[in-house]
Enzyme design. Structure first.
Site, PDB file in Angstrom:
ATOM      1  CB  CYS A 162      -0.897  -0.009   1.237  1.00 32.00           C
ATOM      2  SG  CYS A 162      -1.870   1.501   1.408  1.00 32.00           S
ATOM      3  CE1 TYR A 181      -4.856   1.055  -5.311  1.00 34.87           C
ATOM      4  CE2 TYR A 181      -3.197   2.767  -5.545  1.00 34.87           C
ATOM      5  CZ  TYR A 181      -3.601   1.553  -5.018  1.00 34.87           C
ATOM      6  OH  TYR A 181      -2.753   0.844  -4.208  1.00 34.87           O
TER       7      TYR A 181
HETATM    8  N1  LIG Z   1      -7.077   7.515   3.295  1.00 32.12           N
HETATM    9  C1  LIG Z   1      -6.374   6.345   3.575  1.00 32.12           C
HETATM   10  C2  LIG Z   1      -6.427   5.393   2.404  1.00 32.12           C
HETATM   11  C3  LIG Z   1      -5.724   4.127   2.703  1.00 32.12           C
HETATM   12  C4  LIG Z   1      -6.138   3.019   1.710  1.00 32.12           C
HETATM   13  O1  LIG Z   1      -6.938   3.251   0.808  1.00 32.12           O
HETATM   14  N2  LIG Z   1      -5.548   1.831   1.912  1.00 32.12           N
HETATM   15  C5  LIG Z   1      -5.888   0.695   1.069  1.00 32.12           C
HETATM   16  C6  LIG Z   1      -4.667  -0.054   0.640  1.00 32.12           C
HETATM   17  S1  LIG Z   1      -3.606   0.875  -0.416  1.00 32.12           S
HETATM   18  C7  LIG Z   1      -6.682  -0.306   1.881  1.00 32.12           C
HETATM   19  O2  LIG Z   1      -6.330  -0.638   2.988  1.00 32.12           O
HETATM   20  N3  LIG Z   1      -7.747  -0.826   1.301  1.00 32.12           N
HETATM   21  C8  LIG Z   1      -8.547  -1.854   1.917  1.00 32.12           C
HETATM   22  C9  LIG Z   1      -9.938  -1.794   1.417  1.00 32.12           C
HETATM   23  O3  LIG Z   1     -10.255  -0.897   0.654  1.00 32.12           O
HETATM   24  O4  LIG Z   1     -10.723  -2.628   1.821  1.00 32.12           O
HETATM   25  C10 LIG Z   1      -4.969   6.750   3.938  1.00 32.12           C
HETATM   26  O5  LIG Z   1      -4.319   7.458   3.162  1.00 32.12           O
HETATM   27  O6  LIG Z   1      -4.524   6.375   4.996  1.00 32.12           O
END
Ligand SMILES: N[C@@H](CCC(=O)N[C@@H](CS)C(=O)NCC(=O)O)C(=O)O
Length: 323
Positions: free
Chosen positions: A63, A194
């Site tokens: 990530c 993305y």
């Molecule tokens: N706003 C968050 C976004 C984090 C994010 O989107 N993480 C993704 C991985 S890159 C995630 O954990 N996704 C899991 C999901 O969507 O279920 C940040 O910047 O901390």
């Protein structure tokens, strides 16, 4: 995702889209700040003073958002006082899971199977995606924050009394310029890839790809106008460089193929390539880049790559990482 604290079966691996098929990223919901004295930060509540060994950072190496917090932790010398737990790179039908892969940890606090268990521990009624990064308070056993932009900033300032550092990732005199460039890099590049990868219409993909390469061209031109060896704002490394780096380092090995952002590679941009290599060489940064987790995790996204076959990867990326 979780709905009122319960994991729902109608899990959508292809994430939320708007009416034009554009990928929409969820807004973070735990927004407390660690501060030197425990006073409240810009958002959320107080009660989270800087203390060694009190807070744990949960990340996925795949990530980019989690990785920028890992970079800040290393660059600010916080490795000893903020322990890290790394999840398995492959997203499951219950989201991020612990253990079961080389370099992935078990949850040392609660022996959770999945990341979403931490979210319901923090809020039994939580509704939303169980994202990383997560900053966890091991004393009060609550989630401090799950927004990487906040975590980056608190790592920059909160622990100065415990681990003084000359590095300022968000210096006051550059704050205005940083605040102007960050959202553009986020929208066009970090999240832009993305948006291209998860677009559910040709128009949404076209729009996203246009943005990605407009920003890469802009950053290349920006570096071209500066002396060699410099960063986006001159000779000082800032949080904006960390934000750019996490996408650049994943680009040729993952986004170019899987997300179809294939007009060019970063290798085709001489200044961006040198800039990326320079940041990779900063103390502690290389250890935050686990290319095995990155390519394993991205190419395991079933909706985009049903066979799960992981391509070999460009030789120049392997060479870069070897240093
Ligand atoms: N706003 C968050 C976004 C984090 C994010 O989107 N993480 C993704 C991985 S890159 C995630 O954990 N996704 C899991 C999901 O969507 O279920 C940040 O910047 O901390």
């Amino acid at each position: 995702m979780l709905v009122n604290g319960t994991w729902t079966k109608d899990w959508q691996p292809v994430q939320k889209a708007d009416e034009k098929g554009r990928f929409v990223r969820q807004v973070s919901s735990f927004r407390n700040w660690i501060t030197p004295d425990g006073s409240a930060g810009p958002t959320g509540e107080g009660g989270f003073p800087a203390e060694a060994g009190r807070y744990r950072l949960y990340v996925a190496y795949i990530c980019p958002w989690a990785s920028r917090t890992l970079m800040a932790r290393s660059l600010k010398g916080l490795e000893e006082i903020i322990p890290v737990t790394v999840v398995n790179p492959v997203m499951t039908d219950q989201g991020w899971r612990f253990g079961g892969y080389d370099g992935a940890d078990e949850d040392p606090l609660f022996a959770s199977g999945y990341m979403h268990e931490l979210y319901t521990r923090a809020d039994p009624e939580f509704t939303g995606r169980a994202t990383v990064p997560v900053l966890w308070d091991m004393k009060r056993n609550i989630m401090v924050n799950n927004e990487s932009a906040d975590i980056l900033r608190m790592f920059d300032t909160a622990f100065e009394g415990l681990v003084p550092s000359d590095l300022r990732l968000y210096p006051e005199d550059l704050a205005e310029q940083i605040d102007a460039l960050n959202p553009r890099i986020y929208d066009l590049l970090n999240n832009g890839v993305y948006k291209a990868g998860f677009a559910s219409s040709q128009a949404a993909y076209d729009e996203a790809v246009e943005g990605v390469f407009a920003m890469l061209d802009e950053l290349e031109a920006r570096l071209e106008g500066q002396s060699s060896g410099s960063y986006l704002f001159g000779d000082r490394l800032t949080e904006t460089d960390l934000r750019a780096f996490v996408t650049l380092i994943r680009f040729d090995a993952a986004y170019h193929g899987l997300f179809k952002t294939n007009r060019r590679q970063i290798a085709d941009y001489p200044r961006l390539s040198a800039y990326m290599a320079r940041i990779l060489d900063l103390p502690g940064v290389r250890a935050t880049v686990n290319m095995d987790h990155i390519t394993r995790g991205y190419y395991a996204i079933k909706a985009l790559n049903p066979s799960g076959i992981r391509p070999e990867g460009p030789a120049h990326v392997a060479a870069l990482l070897r240093g």
